[in-house]
Design a protein around this motif. Structure first.
Motif, PDB file in Angstrom:
ATOM      1  N   GLN A 150     -36.374 -38.278  44.561  1.00 26.71           N
ATOM      2  CA  GLN A 150     -35.826 -37.024  45.095  1.00 26.71           C
ATOM      3  C   GLN A 150     -34.417 -36.764  44.552  1.00 26.71           C
ATOM      4  OE1 GLN A 150     -36.344 -37.500  49.373  1.00 26.71           O
ATOM      5  NE2 GLN A 150     -38.328 -36.506  49.219  1.00 26.71           N
ATOM      6  N   LEU A 151     -34.312 -36.839  43.223  1.00 24.21           N
ATOM      7  CA  LEU A 151     -33.033 -36.649  42.551  1.00 24.21           C
ATOM      8  C   LEU A 151     -33.067 -35.417  41.653  1.00 24.21           C
ATOM      9  CD1 LEU A 151     -32.354 -40.335  41.567  1.00 24.21           C
ATOM     10  CD2 LEU A 151     -31.052 -38.995  43.213  1.00 24.21           C
ATOM     11  N   PHE A 152     -31.910 -34.810  41.487  1.00 18.21           N
ATOM     12  CA  PHE A 152     -31.743 -33.672  40.606  1.00 18.21           C
ATOM     13  C   PHE A 152     -31.860 -34.138  39.161  1.00 18.21           C
ATOM     14  CE2 PHE A 152     -29.021 -31.061  37.922  1.00 18.21           C
ATOM     15  CZ  PHE A 152     -29.464 -29.788  38.236  1.00 18.21           C
ATOM     16  N   PHE A 153     -32.672 -33.432  38.393  1.00 22.70           N
ATOM     17  CA  PHE A 153     -32.789 -33.687  36.955  1.00 22.70           C
ATOM     18  C   PHE A 153     -32.851 -32.341  36.248  1.00 22.70           C
ATOM     19  CE2 PHE A 153     -35.172 -33.920  33.046  1.00 22.70           C
ATOM     20  CZ  PHE A 153     -34.512 -34.945  32.385  1.00 22.70           C
ATOM     21  N   LEU A 154     -31.999 -32.140  35.261  1.00 27.67           N
ATOM     22  CA  LEU A 154     -32.001 -30.901  34.495  1.00 27.67           C
ATOM     23  C   LEU A 154     -31.923 -31.228  33.020  1.00 27.67           C
ATOM     24  CD1 LEU A 154     -31.811 -27.765  34.307  1.00 27.67           C
ATOM     25  CD2 LEU A 154     -29.340 -28.057  34.384  1.00 27.67           C
ATOM     26  N   HIS A 155     -32.850 -30.647  32.270  1.00 29.18           N
ATOM     27  CA  HIS A 155     -32.799 -30.744  30.818  1.00 29.18           C
ATOM     28  C   HIS A 155     -31.991 -29.542  30.351  1.00 29.18           C
ATOM     29  CE1 HIS A 155     -34.859 -30.385  26.709  1.00 29.18           C
ATOM     30  NE2 HIS A 155     -33.990 -31.362  26.642  1.00 29.18           N
ATOM     31  N   GLY A 156     -30.775 -29.775  29.907  1.00 24.75           N
ATOM     32  CA  GLY A 156     -29.863 -28.690  29.555  1.00 24.75           C
ATOM     33  C   GLY A 156     -30.145 -28.117  28.181  1.00 24.75           C
ATOM     34  N   VAL A 157     -30.647 -26.899  28.147  1.00 26.84           N
ATOM     35  CA  VAL A 157     -30.893 -26.205  26.885  1.00 26.84           C
ATOM     36  C   VAL A 157     -29.939 -25.017  26.863  1.00 26.84           C
ATOM     37  CG1 VAL A 157     -32.608 -25.074  25.422  1.00 26.84           C
ATOM     38  CG2 VAL A 157     -33.290 -26.969  26.880  1.00 26.84           C
ATOM     39  N   TRP A 158     -28.775 -25.201  26.275  1.00 24.64           N
ATOM     40  CA  TRP A 158     -27.693 -24.226  26.333  1.00 24.64           C
ATOM     41  C   TRP A 158     -28.021 -22.892  25.704  1.00 24.64           C
ATOM     42  CZ3 TRP A 158     -26.386 -22.770  21.464  1.00 24.64           C
ATOM     43  CH2 TRP A 158     -26.653 -23.665  20.442  1.00 24.64           C
ATOM     44  N   SER A 159     -28.894 -22.872  24.705  1.00 23.95           N
ATOM     45  CA  SER A 159     -29.160 -21.623  23.990  1.00 23.95           C
ATOM     46  C   SER A 159     -29.835 -20.569  24.863  1.00 23.95           C
ATOM     47  CB  SER A 159     -29.997 -21.895  22.736  1.00 23.95           C
ATOM     48  OG  SER A 159     -31.204 -22.541  23.069  1.00 23.95           O
ATOM     49  N   ARG A 160     -30.466 -20.963  25.951  1.00 27.67           N
ATOM     50  CA  ARG A 160     -31.085 -19.984  26.854  1.00 27.67           C
ATOM     51  C   ARG A 160     -30.046 -19.094  27.528  1.00 27.67           C
ATOM     52  NH1 ARG A 160     -36.495 -21.888  29.929  1.00 27.67           N
ATOM     53  NH2 ARG A 160     -37.598 -22.444  28.045  1.00 27.67           N
ATOM     54  N   PHE A 161     -28.825 -19.521  27.552  1.00 27.98           N
ATOM     55  CA  PHE A 161     -27.785 -18.777  28.251  1.00 27.98           C
ATOM     56  C   PHE A 161     -26.966 -17.883  27.327  1.00 27.98           C
ATOM     57  CE2 PHE A 161     -28.797 -22.587  30.635  1.00 27.98           C
ATOM     58  CZ  PHE A 161     -29.174 -22.020  31.846  1.00 27.98           C
ATOM     59  N   PHE A 162     -27.322 -17.820  26.061  1.00 31.01           N
ATOM     60  CA  PHE A 162     -26.641 -16.922  25.122  1.00 31.01           C
ATOM     61  C   PHE A 162     -27.084 -15.492  25.391  1.00 31.01           C
ATOM     62  CE2 PHE A 162     -25.514 -19.661  21.165  1.00 31.01           C
ATOM     63  CZ  PHE A 162     -24.650 -20.399  21.932  1.00 31.01           C
ATOM     64  N   PRO A 163     -26.160 -14.560  25.527  1.00 30.91           N
ATOM     65  CA  PRO A 163     -26.537 -13.161  25.745  1.00 30.91           C
ATOM     66  C   PRO A 163     -27.474 -12.621  24.662  1.00 30.91           C
ATOM     67  CG  PRO A 163     -24.213 -13.460  26.194  1.00 30.91           C
ATOM     68  CD  PRO A 163     -24.715 -14.752  25.593  1.00 30.91           C
ATOM     69  N   ALA A 164     -27.287 -13.034  23.415  1.00 30.21           N
ATOM     70  CA  ALA A 164     -28.163 -12.550  22.339  1.00 30.21           C
ATOM     71  C   ALA A 164     -29.606 -12.979  22.567  1.00 30.21           C
ATOM     72  CB  ALA A 164     -27.667 -13.061  20.989  1.00 30.21           C
ATOM     73  N   MET A 165     -29.819 -14.177  23.062  1.00 30.58           N
ATOM     74  CA  MET A 165     -31.178 -14.652  23.324  1.00 30.58           C
ATOM     75  C   MET A 165     -31.825 -13.833  24.432  1.00 30.58           C
ATOM     76  SD  MET A 165     -31.775 -16.981  21.188  1.00 30.58           S
ATOM     77  CE  MET A 165     -31.081 -18.263  20.197  1.00 30.58           C
TER      78      MET A 165
END
Length: 99
Positions: free
Chosen positions: A34-49
């Protein structure tokens, strides 16, 4: 995996795991503890994307039938590195944009 097994939440940069089976093991471990796990994919947060995704979804450019995606980087580590380190950007974008 060791951090999750040790009771710590995890923000994971690429690559998450070398195989789908290993990735499932990580996710199962996070759920089990029951732990937080996040695979950080930074490119999803680019306004152009986000804009590209919106254009595709709006139909403004018609039905997209084929896509060629490339994210080039030659770090000298070989094809496995290229797939795991930079190929993820193309794969995740295509999955995200066309979901």
């Amino acid at each position: 995996l060791m951090c999750l097994q040790g009771g710590r939440a995890v923000l994971c940069e690429k690559s998450m795991a070398p195989s789908a089976a290993d990735a499932i093991q990580v996710i199962d471990c996070a759920k089990r503890h029951q732990l937080f796990f996040l695979h950080g994919v930074w490119s999803r947060f680019f306004p152009a994307m986000a804009e590209i995704r919106a254009i595709i979804r709006s139909g403004a450019i018609g039905r997209v039938c084929s896509v060629v995606a490339s994210f080039c980087q030659n770090d000298g580590a070989g094809s496995c590195s290229a797939t795991l380190e930079t190929g993820i950007y193309c794969a995740q974008f295509l999955l995200w944009a066309f979901d």
